[in-house]
Write a protein that holds these residues in place. Sequence first.
Motif, mmCIF file in Angstrom:
data_model
loop_
_atom_site.group_PDB
_atom_site.id
_atom_site.type_symbol
_atom_site.label_atom_id
_atom_site.label_comp_id
_atom_site.label_asym_id
_atom_site.label_seq_id
_atom_site.Cartn_x
_atom_site.Cartn_y
_atom_site.Cartn_z
ATOM 1 N N HIS A 36 2.869 -0.281 8.993
ATOM 2 C CA HIS A 36 1.803 -1.149 9.482
ATOM 3 C C HIS A 36 2.366 -2.564 9.513
ATOM 4 O O HIS A 36 2.362 -3.270 8.511
ATOM 5 C CB HIS A 36 0.575 -1.072 8.573
ATOM 6 C CG HIS A 36 -0.030 0.285 8.531
ATOM 7 N ND1 HIS A 36 -0.937 0.724 9.460
ATOM 8 C CD2 HIS A 36 0.170 1.316 7.689
ATOM 9 C CE1 HIS A 36 -1.285 1.965 9.190
ATOM 10 N NE2 HIS A 36 -0.620 2.350 8.112
ATOM 11 N N GLY B 256 2.539 -6.449 10.846
ATOM 12 C CA GLY B 256 1.678 -7.508 11.353
ATOM 13 C C GLY B 256 1.213 -8.400 10.220
ATOM 14 O O GLY B 256 1.667 -8.285 9.085
ATOM 15 N N THR C 64 -3.908 -6.544 9.756
ATOM 16 C CA THR C 64 -3.597 -5.117 9.603
ATOM 17 C C THR C 64 -4.412 -4.476 8.484
ATOM 18 O O THR C 64 -4.838 -3.331 8.612
ATOM 19 C CB THR C 64 -2.097 -4.889 9.346
ATOM 20 O OG1 THR C 64 -1.694 -5.620 8.198
ATOM 21 C CG2 THR C 64 -1.265 -5.312 10.535
ATOM 22 N N TYR D 138 -7.431 -1.268 8.807
ATOM 23 C CA TYR D 138 -7.080 0.053 8.263
ATOM 24 C C TYR D 138 -8.329 0.904 8.065
ATOM 25 O O TYR D 138 -9.285 0.493 7.418
ATOM 26 C CB TYR D 138 -6.346 -0.089 6.930
ATOM 27 C CG TYR D 138 -5.911 1.235 6.362
ATOM 28 C CD1 TYR D 138 -4.798 1.883 6.868
ATOM 29 C CD2 TYR D 138 -6.635 1.855 5.353
ATOM 30 C CE1 TYR D 138 -4.399 3.109 6.375
ATOM 31 C CE2 TYR D 138 -6.248 3.084 4.851
ATOM 32 C CZ TYR D 138 -5.134 3.708 5.368
ATOM 33 O OH TYR D 138 -4.746 4.934 4.877
#
Length: 99
Positions: free
Chosen positions: A12, A14, A19, A23
């Motif tokens: 993930h 960023g 981010t 999620y």
Amino acid sequence: VLGLPAEMVKYHQGWFDQTLNAYAGPPLDFVHYDGDYYSSTVLALAFLDEHLRPGGCVLLDDINSWPGVRQAVSEFLASTHRPFEFLADAEQGALRVRA
């Protein structure tokens, strides 16, 4: 990574505030965190406090190289109600939620 099948590993990339808020996956078993700064570590630990499964572990990179990371971890451990264990060596630290 760590001998895990590729379908079990997700990256993930960023900014943490984007981010982490996006999620929507299952509880996490293992996270390798490399954020370097106090503010990003505070965000990540708040997220992990909610999303890390009992028995889950987070590896914290550069724990003793970046004072803000160490400070954020210390504050987190003093404020969380979950049973986290903390282990560290010269460069890395690990938090594990006791099952």
